[in-house]
Design a protein around this motif. Structure first.
Motif, PDB file in Angstrom:
ATOM      1  N   LEU A  26      16.266   2.936  -1.946  1.00 38.50           N
ATOM      2  CA  LEU A  26      16.132   4.290  -2.478  1.00 38.50           C
ATOM      3  C   LEU A  26      14.770   4.472  -3.122  1.00 38.50           C
ATOM      4  CD1 LEU A  26      19.631   4.766  -4.176  1.00 38.50           C
ATOM      5  CD2 LEU A  26      18.878   5.600  -1.931  1.00 38.50           C
ATOM      6  N   LEU A  27      14.184   5.623  -2.878  1.00 43.94           N
ATOM      7  CA  LEU A  27      13.036   6.089  -3.637  1.00 43.94           C
ATOM      8  C   LEU A  27      13.536   7.222  -4.516  1.00 43.94           C
ATOM      9  CD1 LEU A  27      10.314   6.186  -0.834  1.00 43.94           C
ATOM     10  CD2 LEU A  27      10.426   4.589  -2.750  1.00 43.94           C
ATOM     11  N   THR A  47       7.049  18.317  -2.370  1.00 46.31           N
ATOM     12  CA  THR A  47       6.349  17.298  -3.160  1.00 46.31           C
ATOM     13  C   THR A  47       6.446  15.940  -2.489  1.00 46.31           C
ATOM     14  OG1 THR A  47       6.785  18.509  -5.205  1.00 46.31           O
ATOM     15  CG2 THR A  47       6.275  16.168  -5.420  1.00 46.31           C
ATOM     16  N   VAL A  48       7.647  15.589  -2.038  1.00 46.10           N
ATOM     17  CA  VAL A  48       7.870  14.292  -1.402  1.00 46.10           C
ATOM     18  C   VAL A  48       7.153  14.213  -0.055  1.00 46.10           C
ATOM     19  CG1 VAL A  48       9.654  12.816  -0.369  1.00 46.10           C
ATOM     20  CG2 VAL A  48      10.023  13.836  -2.624  1.00 46.10           C
ATOM     21  N   VAL A  49       7.224  15.260   0.741  1.00 39.53           N
ATOM     22  CA  VAL A  49       6.546  15.271   2.042  1.00 39.53           C
ATOM     23  C   VAL A  49       5.047  15.094   1.866  1.00 39.53           C
ATOM     24  CG1 VAL A  49       5.910  16.773   3.977  1.00 39.53           C
ATOM     25  CG2 VAL A  49       8.305  16.535   3.307  1.00 39.53           C
ATOM     26  N   ARG A  50       4.464  15.787   0.909  1.00 37.83           N
ATOM     27  CA  ARG A  50       3.030  15.664   0.652  1.00 37.83           C
ATOM     28  C   ARG A  50       2.677  14.217   0.282  1.00 37.83           C
ATOM     29  NH1 ARG A  50       2.622  20.123  -1.556  1.00 37.83           N
ATOM     30  NH2 ARG A  50       3.289  19.525  -3.631  1.00 37.83           N
ATOM     31  N   ALA A  51       3.499  13.602  -0.566  1.00 39.32           N
ATOM     32  CA  ALA A  51       3.261  12.218  -0.981  1.00 39.32           C
ATOM     33  C   ALA A  51       3.371  11.260   0.203  1.00 39.32           C
ATOM     34  CB  ALA A  51       4.256  11.820  -2.071  1.00 39.32           C
ATOM     35  N   ILE A  52       4.404  11.434   1.018  1.00 42.09           N
ATOM     36  CA  ILE A  52       4.599  10.554   2.176  1.00 42.09           C
ATOM     37  C   ILE A  52       3.458  10.735   3.168  1.00 42.09           C
ATOM     38  CG2 ILE A  52       6.046  10.066   4.185  1.00 42.09           C
ATOM     39  CD1 ILE A  52       8.469  10.965   2.434  1.00 42.09           C
ATOM     40  N   SER A  67       0.823  -1.207   0.000  1.00 45.05           N
ATOM     41  CA  SER A  67       0.000   0.000   0.000  1.00 45.05           C
ATOM     42  C   SER A  67       0.861   1.262   0.000  1.00 45.05           C
ATOM     43  CB  SER A  67      -0.918  -0.023   1.227  1.00 45.05           C
ATOM     44  OG  SER A  67      -1.645   1.173   1.328  1.00 45.05           O
ATOM     45  N   LEU A  68       1.883   1.279   0.856  1.00 44.55           N
ATOM     46  CA  LEU A  68       2.773   2.439   0.923  1.00 44.55           C
ATOM     47  C   LEU A  68       3.428   2.705  -0.425  1.00 44.55           C
ATOM     48  CD1 LEU A  68       4.340   4.575   2.695  1.00 44.55           C
ATOM     49  CD2 LEU A  68       6.133   2.836   2.842  1.00 44.55           C
ATOM     50  N   LEU A  69       4.045   1.686  -1.009  1.00 40.63           N
ATOM     51  CA  LEU A  69       4.736   1.874  -2.290  1.00 40.63           C
ATOM     52  C   LEU A  69       3.761   2.257  -3.394  1.00 40.63           C
ATOM     53  CD1 LEU A  69       7.326  -1.040  -2.121  1.00 40.63           C
ATOM     54  CD2 LEU A  69       7.770   1.408  -1.869  1.00 40.63           C
ATOM     55  N   GLY A  70       2.590   1.651  -3.411  1.00 43.04           N
ATOM     56  CA  GLY A  70       1.593   1.989  -4.438  1.00 43.04           C
ATOM     57  C   GLY A  70       1.145   3.431  -4.351  1.00 43.04           C
ATOM     58  N   ASP A  71       0.876   3.902  -3.127  1.00 42.62           N
ATOM     59  CA  ASP A  71       0.442   5.293  -2.944  1.00 42.62           C
ATOM     60  C   ASP A  71       1.558   6.275  -3.273  1.00 42.62           C
ATOM     61  OD1 ASP A  71      -2.117   4.556  -2.232  1.00 42.62           O
ATOM     62  OD2 ASP A  71      -1.749   4.673  -0.079  1.00 42.62           O
ATOM     63  N   LEU A  72       2.788   5.934  -2.898  1.00 46.78           N
ATOM     64  CA  LEU A  72       3.915   6.809  -3.235  1.00 46.78           C
ATOM     65  C   LEU A  72       4.111   6.874  -4.748  1.00 46.78           C
ATOM     66  CD1 LEU A  72       6.487   5.887  -0.441  1.00 46.78           C
ATOM     67  CD2 LEU A  72       5.223   8.039  -0.685  1.00 46.78           C
ATOM     68  N   GLU A  73       4.029   5.728  -5.408  1.00 49.53           N
ATOM     69  CA  GLU A  73       4.173   5.704  -6.869  1.00 49.53           C
ATOM     70  C   GLU A  73       3.108   6.542  -7.544  1.00 49.53           C
ATOM     71  OE1 GLU A  73       6.178   1.392  -7.848  1.00 49.53           O
ATOM     72  OE2 GLU A  73       4.141   1.412  -7.045  1.00 49.53           O
ATOM     73  N   ALA A  74       1.883   6.456  -7.047  1.00 45.41           N
ATOM     74  CA  ALA A  74       0.789   7.241  -7.628  1.00 45.41           C
ATOM     75  C   ALA A  74       1.039   8.736  -7.476  1.00 45.41           C
ATOM     76  CB  ALA A  74      -0.537   6.850  -6.975  1.00 45.41           C
ATOM     77  N   ALA A  75       1.799   9.115  -6.437  1.00 45.81           N
ATOM     78  CA  ALA A  75       2.119  10.529  -6.192  1.00 45.81           C
ATOM     79  C   ALA A  75       3.432  10.949  -6.836  1.00 45.81           C
ATOM     80  CB  ALA A  75       2.164  10.787  -4.688  1.00 45.81           C
TER      81      ALA A  75
END
Length: 197
Positions: free
Chosen positions: A76-77, A113-118, A20-28
């Motif tokens: 790494l992301l 951008t990254v903070v919002r996604a996380i 779920s975490l990786l999927g949501d991050l990828e979508a963002a």
């Protein structure tokens, strides 16, 4: 993990949470695969500088990040522009799981951008996310944030940008008494995200 960071703390964690975490991050737009090479980089434990890098498939990363076989995984992301975000998922001795995202190598715009996604992803990744801390400059890095957020029995010397804790921690932690905050279930949120009145 130096400079800016985003840490979140979870009472439970498994493979579906990692998926779920990786999927949501990828979508963002924050992805485990490098934007050019498409490689997913796992970092083996080691002394600084970081340990040996190896490449894994997405399925392997999800399995490892679910902490079913290991107590810690580092990888790494990447942003779409190729900026890297060193990431660690770690189970502590008391069973709490810590997600750590290093923001030090990002520009201010990339950080936002990254903070919002996380921030959007962590609440959906695990219903047992008990709190998080964001410090864009890393000034509070020496604080035992797990001790503060999970137990409420640690103090900090330097305020982070944003701090979210459970209501019961907010109620007993004197450093939070009288400080502007807002409720965002299941957390009470303090810091730069609180509107000035």
């Amino acid at each position: 993990m130096r400079d800016g960071f985003f840490y979140s703390y979870h009472l439970g964690w498994n493979r579906p949470d990692a998926e779920s975490l990786l999927g949501d991050l990828e979508a963002a737009g924050v992805r485990p695969a490098h934007p050019v090479t498409r490689r997913i980089t796992l970092i083996s434990p080691g002394a600084e500088p970081p340990g040996t890098q190896s490449w894994v498939t997405r399925d392997q990363l999800v399995l490892l990040a679910g902490l079913q076989r290991l107590d810690q995984v580092d990888f790494l992301l990447w942003t779409s522009d190729g900026a890297e975000i060193p990431t660690r998922i770690r189970r502590t001795d008391d069973g709490t799981v810590t997600l750590q995202f290093a923001l030090g190598g990002l520009s201010r715009e990339e950080q936002e951008t990254v903070v919002r996604a996380i921030r959007e992803a962590i609440g959906r990744a695990s219903v047992l996310c008990i709190g998080f801390v964001l410090d864009r400059e890393g000034a509070s890095a020496a604080t035992d944030w797990r001790g503060f957020i999970v137990n409420g029995d640690v103090y900090f010397d330097c305020w982070p940008d944003t701090l979210a804790v459970r209501r019961e921690v907010a109620a007993v932690q004197p450093q939070l008494s009288g400080v502007s905050s807002f409720e965002q279930s299941p957390w009470v949120v303090y810091g730069s995200e609180v509107a000035h009145r």
